[in-house]
Write an enzyme that holds these catalytic residues in place. Structure first.
Site, short mmCIF file in Angstrom:
data_model
loop_
_atom_site.label_atom_id
_atom_site.label_comp_id
_atom_site.label_asym_id
_atom_site.label_seq_id
_atom_site.Cartn_x
_atom_site.Cartn_y
_atom_site.Cartn_z
N ASP A 107 0.83 -1.20 0.00
CA ASP A 107 0.00 0.00 0.00
C ASP A 107 0.87 1.26 0.00
OD1 ASP A 107 -2.86 0.92 0.42
OD2 ASP A 107 -1.79 2.03 1.96
N THR A 110 -3.17 5.02 -4.02
CA THR A 110 -2.18 5.82 -3.29
C THR A 110 -0.77 5.63 -3.86
OG1 THR A 110 -1.76 4.11 -1.62
CG2 THR A 110 -3.51 5.67 -1.16
N THR A 111 -0.55 4.52 -4.56
CA THR A 111 0.74 4.35 -5.24
C THR A 111 0.70 5.14 -6.56
OG1 THR A 111 0.84 2.13 -4.32
CG2 THR A 111 2.43 2.66 -6.03
N ASP A 160 -8.90 -0.89 1.55
CA ASP A 160 -8.96 -0.47 0.15
C ASP A 160 -10.25 -0.98 -0.50
OD1 ASP A 160 -6.44 0.47 0.64
OD2 ASP A 160 -5.55 -0.29 -1.20
N1 LIG Z 1 -5.88 -7.60 -13.27
C1 LIG Z 1 -5.25 -6.50 -13.55
N2 LIG Z 1 -4.54 -6.34 -14.66
C2 LIG Z 1 -3.88 -5.21 -14.91
N3 LIG Z 1 -3.88 -4.14 -14.12
C3 LIG Z 1 -4.58 -4.22 -13.00
C4 LIG Z 1 -5.30 -5.39 -12.63
N4 LIG Z 1 -5.88 -5.16 -11.45
C5 LIG Z 1 -5.54 -3.92 -11.08
N5 LIG Z 1 -4.76 -3.33 -12.01
C6 LIG Z 1 -4.20 -1.99 -12.01
O1 LIG Z 1 -3.26 -1.83 -10.99
C7 LIG Z 1 -3.21 -0.46 -10.61
C8 LIG Z 1 -3.33 -0.34 -9.11
O2 LIG Z 1 -2.24 -0.95 -8.50
P1 LIG Z 1 -2.05 -0.89 -6.93
O3 LIG Z 1 -3.30 -1.29 -6.26
O4 LIG Z 1 -0.80 -1.64 -6.64
O5 LIG Z 1 -1.73 0.62 -6.67
P2 LIG Z 1 -2.69 1.81 -6.25
O6 LIG Z 1 -4.10 1.41 -6.32
O7 LIG Z 1 -2.26 2.98 -7.04
O8 LIG Z 1 -2.23 2.09 -4.78
P3 LIG Z 1 -2.66 1.36 -3.42
O9 LIG Z 1 -3.51 0.20 -3.76
O10 LIG Z 1 -1.34 1.00 -2.85
O11 LIG Z 1 -3.36 2.40 -2.66
C9 LIG Z 1 -4.38 0.21 -11.28
O12 LIG Z 1 -3.94 0.99 -12.35
C10 LIG Z 1 -5.23 -0.94 -11.75
O13 LIG Z 1 -5.98 -0.64 -12.89
MG LIG Z 2 -4.86 -0.28 -5.31
#
Ligand SMILES: Nc1ncnc2c1ncn2[C@@H]1O[C@H](COP(=O)(O)OP(=O)(O)OP(=O)(O)O)[C@@H](O)[C@H]1O
Ligand SMILES: [Mg+2]
Length: 557
Positions: free
Chosen positions: A66, A99-100, A395
């Site tokens: 996260d 958040t990333t 989340d």
């Molecule tokens: N099955 C999938 N295939 C491709 N991309 C995906 C898939 N599931 C989620 N994502 C993408 O991954 C990204 C989110 O990644 P992640 O959850 O690691 O980071 P975040 O949401 O920015 O931050 P955090 O969850 O740490 O608050 C988004 O752009 C989302 O569309």
């Molecule tokens: Mg995320």
């Protein structure tokens, strides 16, 4: 700091030891620091992203994916880097996910700004271009967003599963997503023609041990305490609950007092009276009709025994937050003394029962008067897993709430970023001059999300981006990066959906943070040194400046 003053004497304005940097030096140092933070979290973006292990100064270990948690746990010193942590936190507070992404995007916007400034484009032009691009990006997002029904369980589940795809608990996301959807729908209420759900109504309680699939949703509250006396009932039906925030014992005098006892009879009378007082307290509880008593402080041993004899279930040393949650859930009033307790103050729950969870005992308060009180008891192999499961659940609950509140979604995997970038480029073509360059740079920066997803999935980002771009040109709106199969696919077909709010908030916050850093051209940092012993603090620099300065003032900068 000083400046040439009267007769060539320097005028000292700032304290000794103050550091100052100006112009492009200040800006570049800030940008550099912020980009380092972005680089640090980049590898954890997306389903194939890595986790980070953080060890604090006490040696406590956190393993997380996260963004907000990583940056919170890192001991960041640089002020610009700290701002990145704040952006991430804002994203977390506002929408709970992304958040990333927001940090990665801010870093990239700054990177592109540096390229523009290297071409002698003034920061103000970049800032204006970025703001214009942001407004348009939000508009394009609105245009492509899919309208859904606030209470469509299937959609909500898909969104929850996407948010968990990148987390440690991804393997159980199907199970946890159902649970999270049920929890949110339980607490959702109609508001202003739509719905809202208060995440505070969902109490998350953790207990290491067992499997993640033993995580359960409870229509009521879980209290991490045990029934205080072994002879008390372990189950009370039709519970009438009293809440007390004071100790249940005989009050001690505030001053030291001596009691003279001269005969064994008097001794006995004294003890009898004390016992009678304790019995009276218990009688009072019984008389008002309570059969469950939760106490924020301690309960005297003798009172425990009497309560048990009366068949009252009691627990002691509850957290204040638990007392408040109980009051809200059971519609009870917390009283500060047993004398004050009346029937009206009691709360109601259909059952109060002690359960054994692993080696511990917990009290479940179910069927509360307020049906909006729900809890999730999180289980998992070790403490770290349970902690990360809690963050992932946060989340998931957040994104479900986001959709309940604002029922519009987009597909994920970088598809919206590619599409918005494409539309922004087209918009930029109609602009004149340098602003056009800034808007195009903004569009390019957005593509850092699919690029990073591709990198983290071990793909060639350049090939992936160009394939996505050309398919978007052909009207394939939701083509994005399929991290699991390592290819470019239609993300809507894969059911990878996210709330539009998460994307919009990330764009807004990233623009705000990057433009704020671009606007800074002067950094004045006061010294962390202690004032020299004996001398006046700061060594003579006075506000307003003293003609002539003083010995010990800073040399001219
Ligand atoms: N099955 C999938 N295939 C491709 N991309 C995906 C898939 N599931 C989620 N994502 C993408 O991954 C990204 C989110 O990644 P992640 O959850 O690691 O980071 P975040 O949401 O920015 O931050 P955090 O969850 O740490 O608050 C988004 O752009 C989302 O569309
Ligand atoms: Mg995320």
């Amino acid at each position: 700091m000083s400046a040439p003053g009267y007769g060539g004497q320097p005028i000292i304005i700032l304290k000794e030891g103050t550091e100052r940097s100006r112009g492009s030096d200040a800006r570049n140092a800030n940008i550099q620091a912020a980009r380092i933070v972005a680089e640090a979290v980049k590898s954890s973006l997306g389903p194939k992203g890595m986790d980070k292990m953080l060890v604090d100064s006490f040696g406590d270990v956190t393993i997380t994916n996260d963004g907000a948690t990583m940056l919170k746990e890192m001991d960041i010193q640089h002020p610009a880097a700290k701002m990145m942590a704040e952006v991430s936190k804002t994203q977390d507070d506002e929408v709970g996910d992304g958040t990333t992404s927001v940090v990665v995007l801010t870093g990239e916007l700054l990177g592109k700004a540096v390229e523009l400034m290297d071409k002698k484009i003034h920061p103000t032009v970049v800032i204006d271009g970025y703001r214009d691009a942001q407004n348009n990006a939000i508009k394009f997002l609105d245009d492509i967003a899919i309208k859904v029904d606030s209470k469509d369980k299937i959609v909500l589940k898909k969104v929850a599963m996407t948010s968990m795809a990148s987390k440690l608990v991804a393997g159980y996301s199907d199970y946890i997503a159902d649970l999270a959807v049920d929890a949110i729908l339980q607490v959702a209420e109609g508001r202003d023609g739509g719905y809202d759900a208060d995440l505070d109504m969902i109490k998350l309680e953790k207990k290491p041990g067992g499997a993640i699939t033993e995580t359960k949703l409870l229509r009521g509250l879980v209290i991490d305490k045990e029934v205080v006396h072994s002879d008390m009932p372990k189950l009370v039906k039709e519970a009438k609950i009293g809440l007390l925030d004071a100790a249940m014992e005989i009050e001690k005098t505030e001053f030291t007092a001596k009691i003279h006892i001269e005969s064994p009879d008097e001794m006995q009378a004294y003890l009898d009276q004390e016992e009678q007082m304790l019995r009276d307290m218990v009688k009072k509880v019984k008389d008002v009709g309570a059969n469950v008593l939760f106490c924020q402080k301690g309960i005297d041993d003798m009172i425990q025994h009497f309560l048990a004899r009366k068949g009252i279930l009691a627990a002691r040393r509850l957290k204040k937050s638990d007392m408040e949650a109980l009051a809200k859930a059971t519609d009870a009033k917390v009283v500060s003394s047993i004398d004050e307790l009346s029937e009206d103050d009691l709360g109601y729950a259909s059952t109060v029962e002690e359960h054994k969870i692993s080696d511990d005992k917990m009290i479940f308060v179910e069927g509360c008067k307020n049906p909006k009180a729900v809890s999730i008891l999180i289980r998992g192999g070790t403490e770290r897993i349970v902690d990360e499961a809690e963050r992932s659940l946060h989340d998931a609950l957040s994104v479900i709430r986001d959709v309940v509140l604002e029922p519009r979604i987009v597909a994920g995997g970088g598809a919206p970023e590619i599409e918005v970038a494409r539309r922004l480029r087209r918009y930029a073509e109609g602009l004149a001059g340098r602003k056009r360059l800034a808007v195009s740079a903004f569009a390019e920066a957005l593509e850092v999300i699919p690029t990073t997803l591709a990198e983290n999935a071990g793909m060639d980002p350049i090939d992936a981006i160009s394939e996505m771009q050309s398919r978007h040109e052909n009207g394939e709106l939701w083509v994005g990066l399929n991290s699991f199969e390592g290819k470019v696919s239609d993300m809507a077909e894969l059911d990878v959906y996210e709330p539009v709010q998460v994307k919009a908030q990330a764009i807004k916050s990233a623009t705000e943070a990057s433009t704020m850093l671009l606007k800074i051209d002067d950094v004045i940092a006061s010294s962390k040194m202690r004032p020299p012993a004996g001398g006046p603090p700061g060594g003579g620099g006075m506000p307003g400046g003293m003609p002539g300065g003083m010995p010990g003032g800073m040399p001219p900068m």
